[in-house]
Design a protein around this motif. Structure first.
Motif, PDB file in Angstrom:
ATOM      1  N   LYS A 144      -0.972   3.811  -6.241  1.00 56.76           N
ATOM      2  CA  LYS A 144      -2.172   4.432  -5.661  1.00 56.76           C
ATOM      3  C   LYS A 144      -2.805   5.412  -6.635  1.00 56.76           C
ATOM      4  CE  LYS A 144      -1.339   4.302  -0.688  1.00 56.76           C
ATOM      5  NZ  LYS A 144      -1.113   5.106   0.503  1.00 56.76           N
ATOM      6  N   ARG A 185     -10.955  -4.702  -5.097  1.00 56.38           N
ATOM      7  CA  ARG A 185      -9.559  -4.604  -4.670  1.00 56.38           C
ATOM      8  C   ARG A 185      -9.151  -5.934  -4.069  1.00 56.38           C
ATOM      9  NH1 ARG A 185      -6.970   0.449  -3.411  1.00 56.38           N
ATOM     10  NH2 ARG A 185      -5.254  -0.901  -2.797  1.00 56.38           N
ATOM     11  N   GLU A 209       0.818  -1.220   0.000  1.00 49.31           N
ATOM     12  CA  GLU A 209       0.000   0.000   0.000  1.00 49.31           C
ATOM     13  C   GLU A 209       0.854   1.274   0.000  1.00 49.31           C
ATOM     14  OE1 GLU A 209      -3.334   0.137  -0.358  1.00 49.31           O
ATOM     15  OE2 GLU A 209      -3.238  -2.017  -0.603  1.00 49.31           O
ATOM     16  N   GLU A 210       2.180   1.135   0.028  1.00 49.99           N
ATOM     17  CA  GLU A 210       3.062   2.294   0.103  1.00 49.99           C
ATOM     18  C   GLU A 210       3.463   2.823  -1.269  1.00 49.99           C
ATOM     19  OE1 GLU A 210       3.658   3.730   3.096  1.00 49.99           O
ATOM     20  OE2 GLU A 210       2.263   2.179   3.754  1.00 49.99           O
ATOM     21  N   ASP A 211       3.150   2.117  -2.336  1.00 51.67           N
ATOM     22  CA  ASP A 211       3.548   2.523  -3.683  1.00 51.67           C
ATOM     23  C   ASP A 211       2.652   3.675  -4.146  1.00 51.67           C
ATOM     24  OD1 ASP A 211       4.036   2.780  -6.418  1.00 51.67           O
ATOM     25  OD2 ASP A 211       4.380   0.635  -6.682  1.00 51.67           O
ATOM     26  N   VAL A 212       3.201   4.893  -4.115  1.00 49.48           N
ATOM     27  CA  VAL A 212       2.427   6.100  -4.438  1.00 49.48           C
ATOM     28  C   VAL A 212       1.958   6.086  -5.890  1.00 49.48           C
ATOM     29  CG1 VAL A 212       2.509   8.613  -4.570  1.00 49.48           C
ATOM     30  CG2 VAL A 212       3.592   7.436  -2.654  1.00 49.48           C
ATOM     31  N   GLU A 257     -13.106  -5.134  -0.940  1.00 48.22           N
ATOM     32  CA  GLU A 257     -11.770  -5.723  -0.834  1.00 48.22           C
ATOM     33  C   GLU A 257     -11.872  -7.200  -0.526  1.00 48.22           C
ATOM     34  OE1 GLU A 257      -9.093  -3.599   1.686  1.00 48.22           O
ATOM     35  OE2 GLU A 257      -9.723  -1.659   0.897  1.00 48.22           O
ATOM     36  N   GLN A 269     -10.196   3.477 -10.761  1.00 40.25           N
ATOM     37  CA  GLN A 269     -11.437   3.387  -9.992  1.00 40.25           C
ATOM     38  C   GLN A 269     -12.432   4.450 -10.436  1.00 40.25           C
ATOM     39  OE1 GLN A 269     -10.102   3.720  -5.955  1.00 40.25           O
ATOM     40  NE2 GLN A 269      -9.435   1.613  -5.835  1.00 40.25           N
ATOM     41  N   HIS A 316      -1.331  -5.940 -11.466  1.00 37.73           N
ATOM     42  CA  HIS A 316      -1.993  -4.988 -10.579  1.00 37.73           C
ATOM     43  C   HIS A 316      -3.393  -4.619 -11.050  1.00 37.73           C
ATOM     44  CE1 HIS A 316       1.427  -4.589  -8.017  1.00 37.73           C
ATOM     45  NE2 HIS A 316       2.200  -4.270  -9.033  1.00 37.73           N
ATOM     46  N   PHE A 355      -4.472   3.458  -9.421  1.00 40.53           N
ATOM     47  CA  PHE A 355      -5.701   2.849  -8.914  1.00 40.53           C
ATOM     48  C   PHE A 355      -6.813   3.885  -8.790  1.00 40.53           C
ATOM     49  CE2 PHE A 355      -4.153  -1.221  -6.547  1.00 40.53           C
ATOM     50  CZ  PHE A 355      -3.716  -1.741  -7.750  1.00 40.53           C
ATOM     51  N   THR A 356      -6.476   5.062  -8.292  1.00 43.12           N
ATOM     52  CA  THR A 356      -7.481   6.125  -8.141  1.00 43.12           C
ATOM     53  C   THR A 356      -8.082   6.485  -9.491  1.00 43.12           C
ATOM     54  OG1 THR A 356      -6.353   6.980  -6.190  1.00 43.12           O
ATOM     55  CG2 THR A 356      -7.880   8.472  -7.308  1.00 43.12           C
TER      56      THR A 356
END
Length: 151
Positions: A66, A85, A60-63, A145, A73, A112, A69-70
């Motif tokens: 993220k 997810r 979850e730390e991979d900016v 999730e 989504q 991913h 994904f945003t």
């Protein structure tokens, strides 16, 4: 552990198995698009052909991930595409690379984002996964999730 927690755990396991079966079957039917960029291209060109978007990440730390994904989504929500997810990228590799060993392994580096396509196909277990997503959204979980267990 309460009975309610136990029921939830069994439901998650059942949906996890349904998702695994759905992905393997869809891959055999050539109804999967694998990879963030490949998925973004397909969503841009033919969103009506997508029935499910699976976003998978363990870190979850991979900016950058993220942000991707945003955007995915948001696009899926605008196009009324079911989103799920998933954590358990290693399990996805076990499932999808094993089934597709004859193809170029390089295309499977990025698991991913996975799109299930072709709404006309009778996708095995799609309804079960979709119902889980609807129920999760009803319980205010905007993006449902699921944890896939390694075997």
């Amino acid at each position: 552990v309460t009975l309610k927690e136990l029921d939830y755990y069994h439901a998650m396991q059942s949906v996890g198995l349904a998702l695994e079966e759905l992905l393997v079957t869809a891959q055999k039917q050539d109804c999967l698009t694998i990879g963030i960029y490949e998925s973004a291209k397909l969503l841009n060109v033919d969103p009506d052909n997508v029935v499910l978007c699976v976003l998978a990440a363990d870190d979850e730390e991979d900016v950058a991930l993220k942000i991707h994904f945003t955007l995915l989504q948001s696009f899926c929500c605008d196009s009324d595409i079911t989103i799920l997810r998933v954590s358990g990228v290693q399990r996805l590799k076990q499932l999808l690379v094993a089934v597709d060993a004859n193809r170029n392994q390089e295309e499977h580096r990025d698991l991913h984002c996975i799109l299930v396509t072709n709404p006309q196909a009778d996708h095995c277990r799609l309804q079960e996964v979709g119902t889980y997503c609807q129920e999760s959204r009803r319980l205010d979980q905007w993006v449902p999730e699921l944890v896939l267990q390694e075997r």
